[in-house]
Design an enzyme around this catalytic site. Sequence first.
Site, short mmCIF file in Angstrom:
data_model
loop_
_atom_site.label_atom_id
_atom_site.label_comp_id
_atom_site.label_asym_id
_atom_site.label_seq_id
_atom_site.Cartn_x
_atom_site.Cartn_y
_atom_site.Cartn_z
N LYS A 127 12.42 71.98 2.47
CA LYS A 127 11.76 73.47 3.15
C LYS A 127 10.91 73.89 2.15
CE LYS A 127 13.52 77.91 3.74
NZ LYS A 127 14.78 79.07 3.53
N LYS A 133 11.13 72.27 7.46
CA LYS A 133 10.71 73.78 7.80
C LYS A 133 9.54 74.11 6.77
CE LYS A 133 12.94 78.03 7.35
NZ LYS A 133 14.25 78.95 6.78
C1 PBG Z 1 16.27 82.20 3.76
C2 PBG Z 1 15.75 81.72 5.45
C3 PBG Z 1 14.42 82.00 5.50
C4 PBG Z 1 14.31 81.62 6.82
C5 PBG Z 1 15.57 80.88 7.21
N1 PBG Z 1 16.61 80.99 6.12
C6 PBG Z 1 13.40 82.59 4.83
C7 PBG Z 1 13.19 82.37 3.43
O1 PBG Z 1 13.22 81.23 2.81
O2 PBG Z 1 12.44 83.25 2.83
C8 PBG Z 1 13.06 81.57 7.58
C9 PBG Z 1 13.03 81.25 8.90
C10 PBG Z 1 11.82 81.70 9.83
O3 PBG Z 1 10.73 82.19 9.31
O4 PBG Z 1 12.09 81.81 10.91
N2 PBG Z 1 17.25 81.43 3.13
#
Ligand code: PBG
Length: 332
Positions: free
Chosen positions: A201, A256
């Site tokens: 991520k 992601k």
């Molecule tokens: C946070 C989380 C995020 C997303 C999913 N879980 C955002 C972040 O890390 O700040 C993002 C998903 C998206 O942008 O659609 N744990």
Amino acid sequence: MIIKRNFPNSRLRRLRTNEKLINLVSETSLSTDDLIQPLFVKENLEDKEPIESMPNIFRFSSDSIIKEIEELLKNDIYTIALFPVIDESKKDESGKEALNKSNLICETIQKIKKSFPEVIVIADVALDPYTSHGHDGIIKDEYVDNDLTLDVLTSQSLLLAESGADIIAPSDMMDGRIRAIRNALEEADYKNTILLSYAAKYNSKFYGPFRDAVKSASNLGSASKSSYQMSYYNKDEALHEVAMDINEGADIVMVKPGMPYLDIVSAIKSNFKVPTFAYQVSGEYSMLKLAINKGWLDNNVMLESLVSFKRAGADAILTYAAKEISKEINNK
Ligand code: PBG
């Protein structure tokens, strides 16, 4: 073996003569089985409300989400990823609402599984929906503390499993969380609870609209998640993360964001041959949707973007467009 591909022996256009032929030799396919719909659930809400920075996407109440899932099932989407939108008054430094047995997400999961036992529920594990500072973990001496956070994430995971979540998805990027959660699940006899690790991520600005959706944007302010999420200059590091997570007990790994990171999806799939998901995140969705709504891009770019995930090797895709694309697929 090297085949000489000379014209006119080879005319690649022969197989593009008509649509049936094109379909006959197509190398990938996209089906509703590949799509996962992320859903936002909000407390103290009547029915549903639109999310301004995400066209056609809503925050649902715990009642209206049931209607939405019914519609998803009619369109053959049976896997959902749930994200809670918590009252500001319940957020604090340690995110303790995450460990409240009867919090919004636990009650919603129970309700969904009661109405639709066949739905596969993915529950996110991280503290950002619950913390007043918007970080995914616990802060100590101005640093998001890894090991203190692990304890909370483990308890949060057990609660989610107990509530009926089929898949637990840690999205926090703390080191060692997969091992900690897997051990706790085994000990508590949740042997078949699946761990979907957000293994690679990245620290991305494509999450912007999501942070609006769960209302963590203003809590986080200008702070960055760069001390735990990955730098987008790196690729080998993603393979390292995945190797560790598989070792620690992850069943599925995820990349992601999606579209700007398809090289990572491809590298993971070809190196590890394990179930690999990708998340077309909020910013990617909104970017395409906005241009489509303006008439600047054809509607088909959404499908085209999702097929590119499959080509890269993703086994399934989390996408806000799951419902609308399933309708297109089913009407074909
Ligand atoms: C946070 C989380 C995020 C997303 C999913 N879980 C955002 C972040 O890390 O700040 C993002 C998903 C998206 O942008 O659609 N744990």
